[in-house]
Scaffold this motif. Sequence first.
Motif, PDB file in Angstrom:
ATOM      1  N   ASN A   1       6.637 -15.508  -5.231  1.00  0.00           N
ATOM      2  CA  ASN A   1       7.358 -14.215  -4.629  1.00  0.00           C
ATOM      3  C   ASN A   1       6.992 -13.788  -3.316  1.00  0.00           C
ATOM      4  OD1 ASN A   1       9.358 -12.280  -4.592  1.00  0.00           O
ATOM      5  ND2 ASN A   1       8.241 -11.246  -6.044  1.00  0.00           N
ATOM      6  N   PRO A   2       6.639 -14.756  -2.229  1.00  0.00           N
ATOM      7  CA  PRO A   2       6.026 -14.184  -1.196  1.00  0.00           C
ATOM      8  C   PRO A   2       7.085 -13.420  -0.367  1.00  0.00           C
ATOM      9  CG  PRO A   2       7.129 -16.587  -0.830  1.00  0.00           C
ATOM     10  CD  PRO A   2       7.188 -16.183  -2.205  1.00  0.00           C
ATOM     11  N   PRO A   3       6.614 -12.346   0.713  1.00  0.00           N
ATOM     12  CA  PRO A   3       7.215 -11.487   1.461  1.00  0.00           C
ATOM     13  C   PRO A   3       7.800 -12.312   2.708  1.00  0.00           C
ATOM     14  CG  PRO A   3       4.955 -11.390   1.861  1.00  0.00           C
ATOM     15  CD  PRO A   3       4.832 -12.222   0.813  1.00  0.00           C
ATOM     16  N   THR A   4       9.050 -12.069   3.240  1.00  0.00           N
ATOM     17  CA  THR A   4       9.361 -12.618   4.270  1.00  0.00           C
ATOM     18  C   THR A   4       8.519 -12.899   5.446  1.00  0.00           C
ATOM     19  OG1 THR A   4      11.371 -11.579   3.679  1.00  0.00           O
ATOM     20  CG2 THR A   4      11.415 -12.787   5.933  1.00  0.00           C
ATOM     21  N   GLU A   5       7.684 -11.645   5.724  1.00  0.00           N
ATOM     22  CA  GLU A   5       6.653 -11.642   6.610  1.00  0.00           C
ATOM     23  C   GLU A   5       5.327 -11.641   6.077  1.00  0.00           C
ATOM     24  OE1 GLU A   5       5.094  -9.278  10.383  1.00  0.00           O
ATOM     25  OE2 GLU A   5       6.974  -8.776   9.959  1.00  0.00           O
ATOM     26  N   PRO A   6       4.513 -12.433   6.482  1.00  0.00           N
ATOM     27  CA  PRO A   6       3.284 -12.459   5.707  1.00  0.00           C
ATOM     28  C   PRO A   6       2.524 -11.042   5.983  1.00  0.00           C
ATOM     29  CG  PRO A   6       3.472 -14.608   6.773  1.00  0.00           C
ATOM     30  CD  PRO A   6       4.465 -13.732   7.208  1.00  0.00           C
TER      31      PRO A   6
ATOM     32  N   ARG B   1       0.936  -1.317  -0.064  1.00  0.00           N
ATOM     33  CA  ARG B   1       0.028  -0.066   0.001  1.00  0.00           C
ATOM     34  C   ARG B   1       0.947   1.209   0.013  1.00  0.00           C
ATOM     35  NH1 ARG B   1      -5.390   0.188   0.819  1.00  0.00           N
ATOM     36  NH2 ARG B   1      -5.603  -2.000   1.640  1.00  0.00           N
ATOM     37  N   ASN B   2       2.005   1.251   0.549  1.00  0.00           N
ATOM     38  CA  ASN B   2       2.901   2.180   0.790  1.00  0.00           C
ATOM     39  C   ASN B   2       3.752   2.519  -0.398  1.00  0.00           C
ATOM     40  OD1 ASN B   2       4.278   4.335   2.265  1.00  0.00           O
ATOM     41  ND2 ASN B   2       5.629   2.903   2.706  1.00  0.00           N
ATOM     42  N   CYS B   3       4.533   1.292  -1.075  1.00  0.00           N
ATOM     43  CA  CYS B   3       5.547   1.847  -2.056  1.00  0.00           C
ATOM     44  C   CYS B   3       5.278   1.013  -3.176  1.00  0.00           C
ATOM     45  CB  CYS B   3       6.978   1.347  -1.485  1.00  0.00           C
ATOM     46  SG  CYS B   3       7.353  -0.360  -1.434  1.00  0.00           S
ATOM     47  N   SER B   4       4.228   0.359  -3.510  1.00  0.00           N
ATOM     48  CA  SER B   4       3.771  -0.454  -4.723  1.00  0.00           C
ATOM     49  C   SER B   4       4.352  -1.733  -5.085  1.00  0.00           C
ATOM     50  CB  SER B   4       3.783   0.435  -5.637  1.00  0.00           C
ATOM     51  OG  SER B   4       2.750   1.433  -5.779  1.00  0.00           O
ATOM     52  N   GLN B   5       5.382  -2.123  -4.221  1.00  0.00           N
ATOM     53  CA  GLN B   5       6.240  -3.297  -4.408  1.00  0.00           C
ATOM     54  C   GLN B   5       5.359  -4.476  -4.528  1.00  0.00           C
ATOM     55  OE1 GLN B   5       9.587  -3.411  -4.769  1.00  0.00           O
ATOM     56  NE2 GLN B   5       9.374  -5.820  -5.139  1.00  0.00           N
ATOM     57  N   THR B   6       5.460  -5.304  -5.292  1.00  0.00           N
ATOM     58  CA  THR B   6       4.742  -6.456  -5.838  1.00  0.00           C
ATOM     59  C   THR B   6       5.028  -7.839  -5.387  1.00  0.00           C
ATOM     60  OG1 THR B   6       3.847  -5.288  -7.572  1.00  0.00           O
ATOM     61  CG2 THR B   6       3.300  -7.448  -7.784  1.00  0.00           C
ATOM     62  N   TYR B   7       4.452  -8.524  -4.905  1.00  0.00           N
ATOM     63  CA  TYR B   7       4.586  -9.848  -4.356  1.00  0.00           C
ATOM     64  C   TYR B   7       3.485 -10.974  -4.666  1.00  0.00           C
ATOM     65  CZ  TYR B   7       7.403  -7.177  -0.949  1.00  0.00           C
ATOM     66  OH  TYR B   7       8.173  -6.357  -0.291  1.00  0.00           O
TER      67      TYR B   7
ATOM     68  N   ASP C   1       8.793  -6.203   2.412  1.00  0.00           N
ATOM     69  CA  ASP C   1      10.205  -6.379   2.637  1.00  0.00           C
ATOM     70  C   ASP C   1      10.793  -5.080   2.633  1.00  0.00           C
ATOM     71  OD1 ASP C   1       9.733  -8.994   2.894  1.00  0.00           O
ATOM     72  OD2 ASP C   1      10.753  -9.667   1.138  1.00  0.00           O
ATOM     73  N   GLU C   2      10.424  -4.533   1.697  1.00  0.00           N
ATOM     74  CA  GLU C   2      11.326  -3.065   1.125  1.00  0.00           C
ATOM     75  C   GLU C   2      10.931  -1.871   2.560  1.00  0.00           C
ATOM     76  OE1 GLU C   2      13.106  -2.696  -1.356  1.00  0.00           O
ATOM     77  OE2 GLU C   2      12.760  -4.778  -1.970  1.00  0.00           O
ATOM     78  N   CYS C   3       9.288  -1.801   2.675  1.00  0.00           N
ATOM     79  CA  CYS C   3       9.261  -0.628   3.774  1.00  0.00           C
ATOM     80  C   CYS C   3       8.444  -0.999   4.993  1.00  0.00           C
ATOM     81  CB  CYS C   3       8.619   0.430   2.786  1.00  0.00           C
ATOM     82  SG  CYS C   3       7.015   0.013   2.475  1.00  0.00           S
ATOM     83  N   GLY C   4       8.174  -2.299   5.004  1.00  0.00           N
ATOM     84  CA  GLY C   4       7.136  -2.636   6.252  1.00  0.00           C
ATOM     85  C   GLY C   4       5.899  -2.292   5.968  1.00  0.00           C
TER      86      GLY C   4
END
Length: 216
Positions: free
Chosen positions: A142-147, A131-137, A151-154
């Motif tokens: 390509n899952p994020p480390t924490e569901p 929602r914050n930086c538009s990074q796509t998972y 990963d980039e900005c929390g």
Amino acid sequence: MNIVLMGPPGAGKGTQADVMARNLFVPHISTGDIFRANIKAGTELGQLANQYISKGDLVPDEVTMGMIKDRLAEDDCAKGFILDGLPRTIGQADALEAILAEQGKKLDKVVNIDVPADLLITRLSGRRVCRNCSQTYHLENNPPTEPGRCDECGGELYQRADDSEETIKNRLDVYTEQSAPLIAYYEQKGLLLSINGNQSINKVLTDIGKGLGQSW
Ligand code: AP5
Ligand code: MG
Ligand code: ZN
């Protein structure tokens, strides 16, 4: 380098454009991202665009082209750009050529990411976006480390409103009818670089690099 990145919904345009732009030091211009930012900010453009995007239809060409003309005239495009999601109609492609010619520019390459239709639905329904930086998972690919966290900005991850099953179907139909003819259009112009998108994210990136003469 002035590059267009094409491909059906879920082909991986945004995923690849992000990394390519960082490597080439040029802006990643995604028409979808610009529309979504306007929807979020509640601008007049956002309200208009949302009427089409929410159904999976294309925003009218004159609205889209007016927006992109202004964006391409900005200083950061002087050394190149990666256009993600435009053109989507032959009319947009002709208009883009005219806009670039006015600015003394032309396209260097049109990269088409080719992915079989049955894979696209899985890719879109499993996509999550920050929602914050538009990074796509992707929940599986390509899952994020924490569901649920970027990963980039929390930031919080969410599902795009147009990634519902019904809207996905319409987006794929719209692509086939209105955007797929651009493949032959750019092939005829000698600009097309076709990439097999049914490979890992890294392999797709390597293949695009090879085609563009870049060893990233
Ligand atoms: P837009 O936001 O551009 O949506 P789209 O074209 O439907 O494409 P997507 O963003 O859904 O997919 P993508 O190719 O970027 O894939 P991604 O990298 O995210 O446009 C939205 C709407 O805006 C349109 O429907 C229209 O209404 C309007 N609009 C925009 N431009 C317009 C224009 N020019 N004219 C008129 N209207 C316009 O990847 C998808 C998923 O797959 C992710 O989860 C990702 O992690 C995963 N993934 C990526 N690559 C791989 C891989 N190699 N292997 C496995 N998984 C992968
Ligand atoms: Mg995208
Ligand atoms: Zn983020």
